[in-house]
Design a protein around this motif. Sequence first.
Motif, PDB file in Angstrom:
ATOM      1  N   THR A 196       0.418 -10.319 -57.069  1.00  0.00           N
ATOM      2  CA  THR A 196      -1.023 -10.206 -56.883  1.00  0.00           C
ATOM      3  C   THR A 196      -1.694 -10.120 -58.252  1.00  0.00           C
ATOM      4  N   GLY A 197      -2.974 -10.486 -58.292  1.00  0.00           N
ATOM      5  CA  GLY A 197      -3.713 -10.434 -59.547  1.00  0.00           C
ATOM      6  C   GLY A 197      -4.672 -11.592 -59.654  1.00  0.00           C
ATOM      7  N   GLY A 198      -5.337 -11.666 -60.795  1.00  0.00           N
ATOM      8  CA  GLY A 198      -6.360 -12.675 -61.004  1.00  0.00           C
ATOM      9  C   GLY A 198      -5.846 -13.931 -61.652  1.00  0.00           C
ATOM     10  N   PHE A 199      -6.709 -14.547 -62.462  1.00  0.00           N
ATOM     11  CA  PHE A 199      -6.413 -15.832 -63.087  1.00  0.00           C
ATOM     12  C   PHE A 199      -5.141 -15.735 -63.925  1.00  0.00           C
ATOM     13  N   GLY A 200      -4.277 -16.726 -63.792  1.00  0.00           N
ATOM     14  CA  GLY A 200      -3.042 -16.778 -64.559  1.00  0.00           C
ATOM     15  C   GLY A 200      -1.856 -16.139 -63.879  1.00  0.00           C
ATOM     16  N   CYS A 201      -2.069 -15.411 -62.790  1.00  0.00           N
ATOM     17  CA  CYS A 201      -0.956 -14.780 -62.086  1.00  0.00           C
ATOM     18  C   CYS A 201      -0.306 -15.785 -61.130  1.00  0.00           C
ATOM     19  N   PRO A 202       1.013 -15.874 -61.128  1.00  0.00           N
ATOM     20  CA  PRO A 202       1.708 -16.841 -60.261  1.00  0.00           C
ATOM     21  C   PRO A 202       1.788 -16.345 -58.822  1.00  0.00           C
ATOM     22  N   THR A 203       0.642 -16.288 -58.153  1.00  0.00           N
ATOM     23  CA  THR A 203       0.571 -15.679 -56.826  1.00  0.00           C
ATOM     24  C   THR A 203       1.316 -16.473 -55.759  1.00  0.00           C
ATOM     25  N   ALA A 204       1.649 -17.716 -56.043  1.00  0.00           N
ATOM     26  CA  ALA A 204       2.407 -18.512 -55.068  1.00  0.00           C
ATOM     27  C   ALA A 204       3.906 -18.217 -55.135  1.00  0.00           C
ATOM     28  N   THR A 205       4.333 -17.479 -56.143  1.00  0.00           N
ATOM     29  CA  THR A 205       5.755 -17.169 -56.305  1.00  0.00           C
ATOM     30  C   THR A 205       6.206 -16.164 -55.259  1.00  0.00           C
ATOM     31  N   THR A 206       7.282 -16.463 -54.545  1.00  0.00           N
ATOM     32  CA  THR A 206       7.803 -15.557 -53.512  1.00  0.00           C
ATOM     33  C   THR A 206       9.220 -15.095 -53.783  1.00  0.00           C
ATOM     34  N   SER A 207       9.861 -15.633 -54.829  1.00  0.00           N
ATOM     35  CA  SER A 207      11.222 -15.209 -55.150  1.00  0.00           C
ATOM     36  C   SER A 207      11.479 -15.412 -56.636  1.00  0.00           C
ATOM     37  N   SER A 208      12.527 -14.773 -57.121  1.00  0.00           N
ATOM     38  CA  SER A 208      12.923 -14.922 -58.507  1.00  0.00           C
ATOM     39  C   SER A 208      14.429 -14.710 -58.601  1.00  0.00           C
ATOM     40  N   LEU A 209      14.942 -14.696 -59.831  1.00  0.00           N
ATOM     41  CA  LEU A 209      16.353 -14.465 -60.071  1.00  0.00           C
ATOM     42  C   LEU A 209      16.519 -13.336 -61.081  1.00  0.00           C
ATOM     43  N   PHE A 210      17.681 -12.670 -61.033  1.00  0.00           N
ATOM     44  CA  PHE A 210      17.932 -11.538 -61.925  1.00  0.00           C
ATOM     45  C   PHE A 210      19.342 -11.625 -62.487  1.00  0.00           C
ATOM     46  N   ASN A 211      19.485 -11.314 -63.767  1.00  0.00           N
ATOM     47  CA  ASN A 211      20.793 -11.232 -64.414  1.00  0.00           C
ATOM     48  C   ASN A 211      20.880  -9.953 -65.241  1.00  0.00           C
ATOM     49  N   ALA A 212      21.969  -9.222 -65.111  1.00  0.00           N
ATOM     50  CA  ALA A 212      22.175  -8.012 -65.911  1.00  0.00           C
ATOM     51  C   ALA A 212      23.614  -7.546 -65.767  1.00  0.00           C
ATOM     52  N   ILE A 213      24.064  -6.770 -66.745  1.00  0.00           N
ATOM     53  CA  ILE A 213      25.375  -6.120 -66.697  1.00  0.00           C
ATOM     54  C   ILE A 213      25.160  -4.633 -66.923  1.00  0.00           C
ATOM     55  N   TYR A 214      25.736  -3.800 -66.051  1.00  0.00           N
ATOM     56  CA  TYR A 214      25.644  -2.345 -66.182  1.00  0.00           C
ATOM     57  C   TYR A 214      27.040  -1.754 -66.385  1.00  0.00           C
ATOM     58  N   ASP A 215      27.178  -0.917 -67.415  1.00  0.00           N
ATOM     59  CA  ASP A 215      28.394  -0.138 -67.585  1.00  0.00           C
ATOM     60  C   ASP A 215      28.365   1.037 -66.614  1.00  0.00           C
ATOM     61  N   ILE A 216      29.449   1.229 -65.873  1.00  0.00           N
ATOM     62  CA  ILE A 216      29.544   2.313 -64.900  1.00  0.00           C
ATOM     63  C   ILE A 216      30.537   3.341 -65.437  1.00  0.00           C
ATOM     64  N   THR A 217      30.058   4.530 -65.766  1.00  0.00           N
ATOM     65  CA  THR A 217      30.890   5.545 -66.398  1.00  0.00           C
ATOM     66  C   THR A 217      30.940   6.822 -65.569  1.00  0.00           C
ATOM     67  N   ASP A 218      32.010   7.584 -65.762  1.00  0.00           N
ATOM     68  CA  ASP A 218      32.233   8.834 -65.038  1.00  0.00           C
ATOM     69  C   ASP A 218      31.452   9.947 -65.737  1.00  0.00           C
ATOM     70  N   ALA A 219      30.419  10.454 -65.071  1.00  0.00           N
ATOM     71  CA  ALA A 219      29.601  11.515 -65.657  1.00  0.00           C
ATOM     72  C   ALA A 219      30.219  12.891 -65.470  1.00  0.00           C
ATOM     73  N   THR A 220      31.139  13.033 -64.518  1.00  0.00           N
ATOM     74  CA  THR A 220      31.826  14.305 -64.290  1.00  0.00           C
ATOM     75  C   THR A 220      32.936  14.525 -65.311  1.00  0.00           C
ATOM     76  N   PRO A 222      34.119  12.319 -68.574  1.00  0.00           N
ATOM     77  CA  PRO A 222      33.981  11.120 -69.399  1.00  0.00           C
ATOM     78  C   PRO A 222      35.308  10.479 -69.808  1.00  0.00           C
ATOM     79  N   SER A 223      36.406  11.201 -69.714  1.00  0.00           N
ATOM     80  CA  SER A 223      37.712  10.621 -70.053  1.00  0.00           C
ATOM     81  C   SER A 223      38.277   9.789 -68.910  1.00  0.00           C
ATOM     82  N   SER A 224      37.644   9.840 -67.760  1.00  0.00           N
ATOM     83  CA  SER A 224      38.111   9.116 -66.577  1.00  0.00           C
ATOM     84  C   SER A 224      37.290   7.849 -66.392  1.00  0.00           C
ATOM     85  N   GLN A 225      37.775   6.930 -65.560  1.00  0.00           N
ATOM     86  CA  GLN A 225      37.074   5.680 -65.270  1.00  0.00           C
ATOM     87  C   GLN A 225      36.780   5.587 -63.771  1.00  0.00           C
ATOM     88  N   ILE A 226      35.630   5.004 -63.441  1.00  0.00           N
ATOM     89  CA  ILE A 226      35.292   4.727 -62.053  1.00  0.00           C
ATOM     90  C   ILE A 226      36.005   3.431 -61.648  1.00  0.00           C
TER      91      ILE A 226
END
Length: 230
Positions: A196-220, A222-226
Motif C-alpha cells: 500500500t502507498g502512494g506514487f511509486g509504490c508497487p501496489t500490484a505486487t502480490t508476492s516476492s522471494l526471500f533468501n537468507a542463511i541463519y546460524d542455529i546455536t545452542d543458547a543453553t 554453547p559447547s553443544s550443537q542443535i
Amino acid sequence: MTARRLRSRALLASGAGLALASGLVLAGSAGAHTADDAGSTTIAPAGHYFAATLNGKATFQLGPVVVTCAVSGSQPTAGGGDANNQIPAAPANHNDAGPVVSGLNSPTYSSCTTSQAGVSATVTTSGAWSVAMQYGTPTTATLTIPTGGLVVQTTGLVSCTVTAAPDAAANLAATFDNGAPSQLVVTDGPAPVKVTGGFGCPTATTSSLFNAIYDITDATDPSSQITVSS
C-alpha cells in the motif's frame, strides 16, 4: 573451507544476484509437511534453548526496490520465561511420523538499506512465529509467520508499506544443515505480500522471494550443537 560453508556462500551470492530483500518472509502452504509423507524426526538436545542469527545478509524484493538487512535474529526470552526458541523436552522432541515444532520469538531486523537513492526502510515483526523441523534428505524446515507478522516500511522519495502474510498465516520452506553451527537455509522462498502507498509504490505486487542463511546455536550450552536426526 567446508562444502557446507561453500554452499552457504553460494546461496547468499545467488540471493543478491536475484535482487531480493529483507526478512524471514513467508511462502505458501507448499512448504508444509504432513504425517502421511514424513518419517521420524528427533531434535536434540531436548529442552535446550536455541538462537537464530543471520549469517551474511537477508534480501527481499519490493517491486523495483531491493531492501537488504545486515542484522537479524531470533533469541530466547531472557531468563527462559517461555517455550519460545526452545526444543521440546523429551519425549516431545521426537515425532515418529512427522516434524517437531518449536515456537519462536519474532525475529528482529536492523542495518537495513535499499537499492534506491533517497529511500530508507525499516522492518518490524510481531505475533507468534514457529518452526517445524522434518528429518530427511535433505532435512527440511517450515517457518510459520502469523498474519501480518512482518511489515516493511519505506520512507523518503517512495513511502510504501509492505505486509507479508496479509490475509492468513503463511509457511516458508527451508532446509536445515547439521553442523557447528547448524544452519537454516532459505532459498528463493516465495512470499505473499500486500503493498500500500502512494506514487511509486508497487501496489500490484502480490508476492516476492526471500533468501537468507541463519546460524542455529545452542543458547543453553554453547559447547553443544542443535541437531536434527531420525
